[in-house]
Motif scaffolding. Structure first.
Motif, PDB file in Angstrom:
ATOM      1  N   PRO A   4       0.837  -1.206   0.000  1.00  0.00           N
ATOM      2  CA  PRO A   4       0.000   0.000   0.000  1.00  0.00           C
ATOM      3  C   PRO A   4       0.869   1.252   0.000  1.00  0.00           C
ATOM      4  N   LYS A   5       0.402   2.251  -0.695  1.00  0.00           N
ATOM      5  CA  LYS A   5       1.139   3.507  -0.766  1.00  0.00           C
ATOM      6  C   LYS A   5       0.559   4.451   0.285  1.00  0.00           C
ATOM      7  N   LEU A   6       1.353   4.764   1.289  1.00  0.00           N
ATOM      8  CA  LEU A   6       0.896   5.620   2.374  1.00  0.00           C
ATOM      9  C   LEU A   6       1.121   7.078   1.996  1.00  0.00           C
ATOM     10  N   PRO A   7       0.146   7.920   2.216  1.00  0.00           N
ATOM     11  CA  PRO A   7       0.346   9.332   1.889  1.00  0.00           C
ATOM     12  C   PRO A   7       1.275   9.992   2.901  1.00  0.00           C
ATOM     13  N   THR A   8       2.017  10.977   2.442  1.00  0.00           N
ATOM     14  CA  THR A   8       2.917  11.711   3.331  1.00  0.00           C
ATOM     15  C   THR A   8       2.201  12.943   3.852  1.00  0.00           C
ATOM     16  N   MET A   9       2.497  13.282   5.087  1.00  0.00           N
ATOM     17  CA  MET A   9       1.871  14.445   5.694  1.00  0.00           C
ATOM     18  C   MET A   9       2.534  15.702   5.133  1.00  0.00           C
ATOM     19  N   PRO A  10       1.761  16.693   4.717  1.00  0.00           N
ATOM     20  CA  PRO A  10       2.380  17.918   4.177  1.00  0.00           C
ATOM     21  C   PRO A  10       3.043  18.711   5.303  1.00  0.00           C
ATOM     22  N   GLN A  11       4.185  19.286   4.986  1.00  0.00           N
ATOM     23  CA  GLN A  11       4.923  20.094   5.951  1.00  0.00           C
ATOM     24  C   GLN A  11       4.386  21.522   5.935  1.00  0.00           C
TER      25      GLN A  11
END
Length: 107
Positions: A4-11
């Protein structure tokens, strides 16, 4: 392969402002005032009142009876469906047990 491709949290971008500090204020009690009741009468509603005549009472009783009978019929039919399903499952279990027991006797 299938990860699964986990989304990255925006900085956060730009400067971040610190939260504002809220300072408590003093509460000064005011002088109590007495309120007088209004002297004007309440306005009369423009909607007509519902009058229950014998005909409408009979219609309400008939409608309520019909609803009770329909709901009762639906519930009884659901209970009957569950009972028939349970009976057929019991028959299948007896047949399977018989087949497995006769198979064990042959060996």
């Amino acid at each position: 392969m299938l990860r699964p491709k986990l989304p990255t949290m925006p900085q956060p971008t730009g400067t971040v402002t610190p939260p504002a500090v809220v300072e408590p204020t003093t509460i000064t009690p005011g002088s109590p005032t007495t309120r007088q009741a209004p002297t004007t009468p309440a306005p009369v509603s423009a909607r007509p009142t519902v009058q229950l005549t014998p005909g409408t009472a009979l219609a309400l009783v008939g409608g309520g009876t019909a609803v009770v009978l329909v709901v009762g019929a639906v519930l009884v039919s659901m209970l009957l469906a569950v009972a028939i399903t349970a009976g057929s499952v019991a028959v299948c279990a007896v047949v399977l047990r018989s087949l497995l027991a006769s198979d064990a006797k042959r060996r």
